[in-house]
Design a protein around this motif. Sequence first.
Motif, PDB file in Angstrom:
ATOM      1  N   ILE A 147       3.746   5.981  -5.612  1.00 33.07           N
ATOM      2  CA  ILE A 147       3.895   6.136  -7.065  1.00 33.07           C
ATOM      3  C   ILE A 147       2.583   6.453  -7.764  1.00 33.07           C
ATOM      4  O   ILE A 147       2.550   6.645  -8.983  1.00 33.07           O
ATOM      5  CB  ILE A 147       4.534   4.887  -7.722  1.00 33.07           C
ATOM      6  CG1 ILE A 147       3.677   3.652  -7.487  1.00 33.07           C
ATOM      7  CG2 ILE A 147       5.935   4.669  -7.223  1.00 33.07           C
ATOM      8  CD1 ILE A 147       4.252   2.396  -8.100  1.00 33.07           C
ATOM      9  N   ARG A 199       0.834  -1.196   0.000  1.00 29.74           N
ATOM     10  CA  ARG A 199       0.000   0.000   0.000  1.00 29.74           C
ATOM     11  C   ARG A 199       0.872   1.250   0.000  1.00 29.74           C
ATOM     12  O   ARG A 199       0.614   2.216  -0.718  1.00 29.74           O
ATOM     13  CB  ARG A 199      -0.914   0.021   1.234  1.00 29.74           C
ATOM     14  CG  ARG A 199      -2.007   1.043   1.114  1.00 29.74           C
ATOM     15  CD  ARG A 199      -2.741   1.245   2.426  1.00 29.74           C
ATOM     16  NE  ARG A 199      -1.856   1.832   3.431  1.00 29.74           N
ATOM     17  CZ  ARG A 199      -2.123   1.824   4.729  1.00 29.74           C
ATOM     18  NH1 ARG A 199      -3.206   1.253   5.191  1.00 29.74           N
ATOM     19  NH2 ARG A 199      -1.280   2.394   5.575  1.00 29.74           N
ATOM     20  N   GLY A 225       4.045   1.580  -0.986  1.00 27.24           N
ATOM     21  CA  GLY A 225       4.747   1.716  -2.263  1.00 27.24           C
ATOM     22  C   GLY A 225       3.827   2.253  -3.347  1.00 27.24           C
ATOM     23  O   GLY A 225       4.158   3.217  -4.050  1.00 27.24           O
ATOM     24  N   LEU A 226       2.654   1.667  -3.459  1.00 26.15           N
ATOM     25  CA  LEU A 226       1.728   2.076  -4.521  1.00 26.15           C
ATOM     26  C   LEU A 226       1.233   3.503  -4.289  1.00 26.15           C
ATOM     27  O   LEU A 226       1.067   4.271  -5.242  1.00 26.15           O
ATOM     28  CB  LEU A 226       0.539   1.106  -4.576  1.00 26.15           C
ATOM     29  CG  LEU A 226       0.873  -0.279  -5.139  1.00 26.15           C
ATOM     30  CD1 LEU A 226      -0.278  -1.249  -4.924  1.00 26.15           C
ATOM     31  CD2 LEU A 226       1.229  -0.189  -6.611  1.00 26.15           C
ATOM     32  N   THR A 227       1.011   3.845  -3.035  1.00 25.33           N
ATOM     33  CA  THR A 227       0.543   5.205  -2.743  1.00 25.33           C
ATOM     34  C   THR A 227       1.589   6.225  -3.181  1.00 25.33           C
ATOM     35  O   THR A 227       1.252   7.294  -3.701  1.00 25.33           O
ATOM     36  CB  THR A 227       0.260   5.355  -1.236  1.00 25.33           C
ATOM     37  OG1 THR A 227      -0.733   4.402  -0.853  1.00 25.33           O
ATOM     38  CG2 THR A 227      -0.245   6.750  -0.924  1.00 25.33           C
TER      39      THR A 227
END
Lengths: 148, 148
Positions: free
Chosen positions: B138, B132, B134-136
């Motif tokens: 990028i 979560r 990491g994705l947030t």
Amino acid sequence: MQNSEAMALSAALLAVAGDLTQRINDGVVARGFTDIRPAHGFAFARLAPDGATVTDLAAHLGVTKQAASQLVDEIVRKGYAERRPHPGDARARLVVLTERGWACTRAAEAAAAEVVERWAELLGEGEVRALREGLTRIAPYGPIRPAW
Amino acid sequence: MQNSEAMALSAALLAVAGDLTQRINDGVVARGFTDIRPAHGFAFARLAPDGATVTDLAAHLGVTKQAASQLVDEIVRKGYAERRPHPGDARARLVVLTERGWACTRAAEAAAAEVVERWAELLGEGEVRALREGLTRIAPYGPIRPAW
DNA sequence: CAGGTTGGTCAAGCAGCTTGACCATATAGT
DNA sequence: ACTATATGGTCAAGCTGCTTGACCAACCTG
């Protein structure tokens, strides 16, 4: 994990996926393949190893075989693939990539690499690898489905 | 990072995104909201805080305002939202969720939580949190775009 | 208060999918 | 071997969700 956190994760994942698709497409267009849409990329991925039949492709893309056939018509017409007789089944036809199809596939890989490079700048190589491993472990086996 | 690894990450991400969309939709349907498509969810996300205008929505979804207006027509007709006069701009109309719209939003959150729960079983809580974060980091700011 | 901008709708057209019908080949049952 | 059924593929028609283009009403700036 609260519902709102699950939603935040979902939203981030879908936003990243949409952005990734857009950027890969832009990169492919920038490399000279201007008559191609993202959906074609998923077809190429299935065709690349050894070719596939229309029915295979339909199952992989999660659409009817009529839709898959139409998509094949299009990429054949544009020179990215060709239909060959299927060895061992006279009903079937094997759809394989042409050299142009391979070139386009390589362009997509290069474009994806550019995007991932941006991620590496934001997160570092280690975290990107962690991302890849985590996502690979939760990735489903079934047909590829549009994100919406 | 080699191109093929970038492609593997991209493919996994898009496969997970498509699967997530499918499962959230299935969960929403299972909770009794059978007349809704994934695209509506992204509209709801924008409407939820304080409502939005059709033009706002169009920008958020990355479509024309005619398309957004049509989508609003549909969710209004189905009872998920309503159009109100916009305070302070007589041209504009504020689209806000009805109670049914909120109920559907909560159903989507619950469905997303179920999916993330499955991920937690596969990866563990810690790795899901890492995903979560990491994705947030990028995730893009611009309009939400379909994954293909 | 004139001219341009912005929010919204109406209308027509199109792309990509679906369902339904159909043919040719392959496979299974007896 | 012979029929019956299943499977790969195409043709045709129709629908849905989007687009472009034209337009009106309200806002904003000089």
